[in-house]
Design a protein around this motif. Structure first.
Motif, short mmCIF file in Angstrom:
data_model
loop_
_atom_site.label_atom_id
_atom_site.label_comp_id
_atom_site.label_asym_id
_atom_site.label_seq_id
_atom_site.Cartn_x
_atom_site.Cartn_y
_atom_site.Cartn_z
N LEU A 1 18.59 17.30 15.43
CA LEU A 1 17.84 18.29 16.19
C LEU A 1 18.63 18.81 17.39
CD1 LEU A 1 14.29 16.66 16.17
CD2 LEU A 1 15.13 18.54 14.75
N LEU A 2 19.45 17.95 17.98
CA LEU A 2 20.19 18.35 19.18
C LEU A 2 21.36 19.26 18.89
CD1 LEU A 2 20.20 14.98 21.18
CD2 LEU A 2 18.94 17.06 21.77
N VAL A 3 22.05 19.04 17.78
CA VAL A 3 23.25 19.84 17.48
C VAL A 3 22.93 21.33 17.33
CG1 VAL A 3 25.01 20.29 15.73
CG2 VAL A 3 24.67 17.97 16.59
N PRO A 4 21.92 21.72 16.54
CA PRO A 4 21.63 23.17 16.47
C PRO A 4 21.15 23.74 17.80
CG PRO A 4 20.01 21.90 15.24
CD PRO A 4 21.12 20.97 15.57
N LEU A 5 20.41 22.96 18.60
CA LEU A 5 20.00 23.43 19.92
C LEU A 5 21.22 23.65 20.80
CD1 LEU A 5 17.83 24.00 22.05
CD2 LEU A 5 17.79 21.54 22.55
N PHE A 6 22.17 22.73 20.72
CA PHE A 6 23.39 22.86 21.51
C PHE A 6 24.21 24.05 21.04
CE2 PHE A 6 27.88 21.70 22.31
CZ PHE A 6 27.84 21.66 23.70
N ALA A 7 24.31 24.24 19.73
CA ALA A 7 25.08 25.36 19.18
C ALA A 7 24.48 26.69 19.64
CB ALA A 7 25.10 25.29 17.66
N LEU A 8 23.16 26.79 19.61
CA LEU A 8 22.49 28.02 20.04
C LEU A 8 22.71 28.25 21.53
CD1 LEU A 8 20.65 30.35 19.18
CD2 LEU A 8 18.69 28.88 19.66
N SER A 9 22.64 27.19 22.33
CA SER A 9 22.84 27.33 23.78
C SER A 9 24.28 27.73 24.09
CB SER A 9 22.52 26.00 24.47
OG SER A 9 21.17 25.62 24.24
N PHE A 10 25.24 27.11 23.37
CA PHE A 10 26.65 27.43 23.62
C PHE A 10 26.95 28.87 23.26
CE2 PHE A 10 31.01 27.87 22.14
CZ PHE A 10 31.70 27.46 23.26
N THR A 11 26.42 29.34 22.12
CA THR A 11 26.65 30.72 21.72
C THR A 11 26.09 31.68 22.76
OG1 THR A 11 26.55 30.08 19.39
CG2 THR A 11 26.25 32.41 19.90
N THR A 12 24.91 31.37 23.30
CA THR A 12 24.30 32.20 24.33
C THR A 12 25.16 32.25 25.58
OG1 THR A 12 22.10 31.66 23.49
CG2 THR A 12 22.23 32.54 25.73
N PHE A 13 25.66 31.07 25.99
CA PHE A 13 26.48 31.02 27.20
C PHE A 13 27.81 31.75 27.00
CE2 PHE A 13 29.65 29.21 30.01
CZ PHE A 13 28.99 29.24 31.24
N LYS A 14 28.44 31.53 25.84
CA LYS A 14 29.74 32.16 25.59
C LYS A 14 29.62 33.68 25.63
CE LYS A 14 33.64 32.18 22.38
NZ LYS A 14 34.17 31.68 21.08
N ALA A 15 28.53 34.20 25.08
CA ALA A 15 28.33 35.65 25.11
C ALA A 15 28.15 36.17 26.53
CB ALA A 15 27.12 36.02 24.25
N ALA A 16 27.66 35.30 27.44
CA ALA A 16 27.39 35.72 28.81
C ALA A 16 28.62 35.61 29.71
CB ALA A 16 26.25 34.89 29.40
N ILE A 17 29.69 34.94 29.26
CA ILE A 17 30.86 34.70 30.12
C ILE A 17 31.42 36.00 30.69
CG2 ILE A 17 33.28 33.96 30.10
CD1 ILE A 17 32.46 31.58 28.41
N PRO A 18 31.66 37.05 29.88
CA PRO A 18 32.23 38.28 30.47
C PRO A 18 31.34 38.92 31.52
CG PRO A 18 32.45 38.29 28.08
CD PRO A 18 31.53 37.15 28.43
N ARG A 19 30.01 38.70 31.43
CA ARG A 19 29.12 39.26 32.44
C ARG A 19 29.12 38.41 33.70
NH1 ARG A 19 26.16 40.04 27.64
NH2 ARG A 19 24.88 38.20 27.96
N LEU A 20 29.26 37.10 33.56
CA LEU A 20 29.32 36.21 34.72
C LEU A 20 30.67 36.30 35.41
CD1 LEU A 20 27.62 33.10 33.06
CD2 LEU A 20 26.57 34.66 34.72
N HIS A 21 31.73 36.46 34.63
CA HIS A 21 33.10 36.54 35.17
C HIS A 21 33.90 37.44 34.25
CE1 HIS A 21 37.00 34.29 36.53
NE2 HIS A 21 37.02 35.58 36.81
N PRO A 22 34.00 38.72 34.55
CA PRO A 22 34.74 39.65 33.67
C PRO A 22 36.16 39.17 33.41
CG PRO A 22 33.52 40.85 35.36
CD PRO A 22 33.40 39.39 35.71
N PHE A 23 36.69 39.54 32.25
CA PHE A 23 38.03 39.12 31.86
C PHE A 23 39.06 39.55 32.90
CE2 PHE A 23 36.14 40.03 27.49
CZ PHE A 23 35.80 38.70 27.25
N ASP A 24 39.67 38.61 33.59
CA ASP A 24 40.70 38.96 34.57
C ASP A 24 41.87 37.97 34.59
OD1 ASP A 24 39.60 36.74 35.79
OD2 ASP A 24 39.02 37.76 37.64
N TRP A 25 41.95 37.12 33.57
CA TRP A 25 43.02 36.13 33.52
C TRP A 25 44.06 36.40 32.45
CZ3 TRP A 25 44.90 31.85 36.07
CH2 TRP A 25 44.21 31.49 37.23
N ASP A 26 43.88 37.42 31.65
CA ASP A 26 44.80 37.63 30.53
C ASP A 26 46.23 37.89 30.99
OD1 ASP A 26 43.46 37.81 27.66
OD2 ASP A 26 42.01 38.57 29.12
#
Length: 359
Positions: free
Chosen positions: A101-126
């Protein structure tokens, strides 16, 4: 209604994993800043169900392939049915239920957070990561070092297949360990290491060093040093399909749309493909040496593919590798100390070492 003692014991054994996943999910919900509407509930539940089914389906496919190639029973379906009934008994399922039960919840949470990264901190390290990467490799981009060795459409296609096979292999191994009852300490070391790695490396470090990766460098900056690599991949795609290019286009369209056409997230530093491949090799080594060697070789292929296919700077893979090893060792040490505290009268070091829980 009473909870079966075996389920209570399983919940107790998974308490650290439970705390990590629920705390991470709560953090993601806070960062999201809004509660899902009733129109969004159904897609969220569908995503959870899909994540919950993906791993078991991949595990079943991998096991079926093993049975067909190695055991080759006369009646395949009959054999699979009775083997599943024999192995998926009530105690094993209760033992695995919290993680299932925890693994799919974690996968869904991680996908949500990863999609939000550019909005929280725009790409500026490349630009900085690319410069460090080139400096570390004698003033030449790592992909250019690899091009004489890997710059052939057939080899590119094989690396592309290996890179996508990672998903099948990872989910199959993950759910095999979730259902495993023989290597309990090693199982927990992997589950905790995997979770901590994706929180610390895949979320915190990824947000601090927000970067898109070589394949998107030209979309973000002028003077793209990876343009020749991407041109080669496009040319190779006309001869042997390079699926990575379609996935890269899909992710970029999702990023540009802001989620209106599906946003799975873009993040280069560190490489979680490499980090997870290293963890798979580490968990397999003490179980079966041949499997550990095979998965270590697979981790090398993933490292090479991450650079050659334009997904990552080589530095991303180095950080992912180092981070995975440090987390693996730290979790093993913590579990060893916890087991020692629970049974101080026993000398458990030899047992733990056999299970791969080295300090």
């Amino acid at each position: 209604m009473t909870i079966p003692s075996s389920l209570r014991a399983s919940l107790h054994n998974h308490r650290a994993l439970l705390l990590l996943v629920l705390a991470y999910t709560a953090m993601v919900l806070l960062l999201a800043g809004s509660k899902p509407t009733r129109h969004e509930i159904a897609p969220l539940l569908a995503s959870f169900a899909l994540a919950a089914l993906t791993g078991p389906v991949f595990l079943l496919c991998a096991w079926t392939g093993y049975v067909m190639c190695m055991l080759r029973p006369a009646r395949l379906c009959h054999f699979l049915y009775h083997e599943l009934r024999r192995h998926l008994h009530r105690e094993r399922l209760l033992h695995a239920l919290p993680a299932l039960l925890l693994v799919p919840l974690f996968a869904l949470s991680f996908t949500t957070f990863k999609a939000a990264i550019p909005r929280l901190h725009p790409f500026d390290w490349d630009v900085r990561l690319s410069a460090i990467d080139i400096a570390l490799h004698g003033g030449t981009a790592p992909w250019a070092w690899l091009q004489p060795l890997l710059g052939h459409p057939l080899l590119t296609g094989l690396l592309n297949v290996a890179y996508h096979f990672w998903f099948l292999l990872f989910y199959a191994l993950l759910y095999w360990l979730i259902l495993d009852t023989r290597h309990r300490l090693l199982r927990m070391q992997f589950l905790l290491s995997f979770t901590i790695a994706w929180i610390v490396l895949g979320s915190v470090v990824a947000m601090l060093f927000s970067s898109a990766g070589p394949c998107y460098y030209g979309h973000l900056h002028a003077n793209d040093p990876y343009a020749p690599l991407m041109a080669y991949l496009q040319e190779s795609n006309h001869r042997i399909p390079v699926w990575a290019l379609k996935v890269q286009d899909m992710l970029w369209q999702g990023y540009q749309s802001g989620g209106t056409v599906g946003e799975l997230g873009i993040s280069a530093m560190p490489s979680m493909h490499v980090a997870t491949s290293v963890l798979m090799a580490l968990v397999a080594w003490p179980i079966r040496r041949a499997a550990g060697i095979a998965l270590a070789a697979f981790a090398v292929l993933i490292m090479l593919g991450s650079v050659h296919l334009g997904w990552h700077y080589a530095l991303d893979g180095y950080v992912g590798t180092a981070g995975a090893i440090v987390i693996w060792q730290a979790v093993g040490l913590a579990l060893r100390r916890s087991a020692a505290a629970a049974s101080p009268q026993l000398d458990i070091a030899p047992c733990l070492n056999k299970k791969g829980l080295t300090p």
